[in-house]
Design a protein around this motif. Structure first.
Motif, short mmCIF file in Angstrom:
data_model
loop_
_atom_site.label_atom_id
_atom_site.label_comp_id
_atom_site.label_asym_id
_atom_site.label_seq_id
_atom_site.Cartn_x
_atom_site.Cartn_y
_atom_site.Cartn_z
N PRO A 4 -10.69 32.49 -32.55
CA PRO A 4 -9.40 32.84 -31.35
C PRO A 4 -7.84 33.33 -32.90
O PRO A 4 -8.22 33.19 -33.55
CB PRO A 4 -8.96 31.64 -30.98
CG PRO A 4 -10.00 30.28 -31.86
CD PRO A 4 -11.00 30.71 -32.81
N PHE A 6 -4.31 32.66 -33.80
CA PHE A 6 -3.67 31.46 -33.42
C PHE A 6 -1.54 32.59 -33.09
O PHE A 6 -1.80 33.34 -33.85
CB PHE A 6 -3.78 30.50 -34.25
CG PHE A 6 -4.83 29.99 -34.61
CD1 PHE A 6 -5.50 29.45 -33.27
CD2 PHE A 6 -5.35 30.23 -35.33
CE1 PHE A 6 -7.01 28.30 -33.16
CE2 PHE A 6 -7.08 30.02 -34.97
CZ PHE A 6 -7.77 28.60 -33.89
N HIS A 58 -6.99 19.08 -24.86
CA HIS A 58 -7.52 20.27 -25.45
C HIS A 58 -7.93 20.38 -27.50
O HIS A 58 -8.27 19.55 -27.60
CB HIS A 58 -6.75 20.52 -25.12
CG HIS A 58 -5.29 21.17 -25.53
ND1 HIS A 58 -4.94 21.18 -27.05
CD2 HIS A 58 -4.17 20.12 -25.34
CE1 HIS A 58 -3.86 21.10 -27.21
NE2 HIS A 58 -3.07 20.45 -26.03
N THR A 61 -5.76 25.05 -27.58
CA THR A 61 -6.26 26.10 -26.92
C THR A 61 -5.39 25.93 -25.67
O THR A 61 -6.20 24.97 -25.42
CB THR A 61 -7.38 26.89 -27.24
OG1 THR A 61 -7.33 27.26 -28.29
CG2 THR A 61 -7.63 27.69 -26.08
N ALA A 65 -4.43 30.10 -24.23
CA ALA A 65 -3.98 30.97 -25.55
C ALA A 65 -4.01 29.31 -26.38
O ALA A 65 -3.40 28.34 -26.54
CB ALA A 65 -2.28 30.71 -25.48
N SER A 66 -4.38 30.60 -28.24
CA SER A 66 -4.76 29.62 -29.44
C SER A 66 -3.08 28.95 -29.97
O SER A 66 -2.87 30.66 -30.47
CB SER A 66 -5.69 30.09 -29.78
OG SER A 66 -6.87 29.99 -29.25
N TYR A 67 -3.17 27.68 -30.10
CA TYR A 67 -1.78 27.32 -31.03
C TYR A 67 -1.86 26.75 -32.10
O TYR A 67 -1.35 27.28 -33.27
CB TYR A 67 -1.14 26.87 -29.70
CG TYR A 67 -0.66 27.08 -28.87
CD1 TYR A 67 0.46 27.81 -28.54
CD2 TYR A 67 -0.87 27.11 -27.10
CE1 TYR A 67 1.05 28.66 -27.43
CE2 TYR A 67 -0.71 27.68 -26.22
CZ TYR A 67 0.16 28.12 -26.81
OH TYR A 67 0.90 28.83 -25.00
N GLU A 69 -5.76 24.72 -34.05
CA GLU A 69 -7.09 23.88 -33.95
C GLU A 69 -7.36 22.50 -34.41
O GLU A 69 -7.05 22.43 -35.54
CB GLU A 69 -7.95 25.40 -35.31
CG GLU A 69 -9.92 25.29 -34.77
CD GLU A 69 -10.61 26.11 -36.07
OE1 GLU A 69 -11.31 26.40 -35.61
OE2 GLU A 69 -10.01 26.41 -36.77
#
Length: 99
Positions: A4, A6, A58, A61, A65-67, A69
């Motif tokens: 993804p 970020f 979570h 993500t 939307a990936s903020y 990991e």
């Protein structure tokens, strides 16, 4: 296989009270700040937390939307404005929960 992409995080909250990588208590659990900034699901400044021993919802993500990991079930978000006034873990816990 690309991972993804970020969204970029800030290094510190706007008021300087919270830093990326900082340890804190969330919901009586140890957490590490993994993201600071805006989010697509709410207004204002938020922080993404990795709850060290689990208890999140979570993997960093949210809504596509990936903020940041982290392992599944260890990620949570909290609004910076509700916790930036103190570094005391008991008060921070109350502010994060809105109690």
């Amino acid at each position: 296989n690309e991972g993804p992409t970020f969204l970029p995080s800030k290094d510190k909250s706007t008021d300087g009270s919270i830093s990326l990588g900082q340890s804190m208590t969330w919901n009586a659990k140890k957490a590490i700040v993994r993201y600071i900034g805006g989010v697509k699901f709410g207004k204002g400044e938020w922080m993404g937390l990795e709850v060290v021993d689990g208890g999140g919802v979570h993997d960093g993500t949210v809504m596509g939307a990936s903020y940041f990991e982290c392992p599944a079930g260890k990620g949570v978000f909290a609004q910076v404005a509700k916790c930036s006034s103190t570094n005391d873990s008991r008060a921070l816990h109350s502010l994060l929960l809105g109690v």
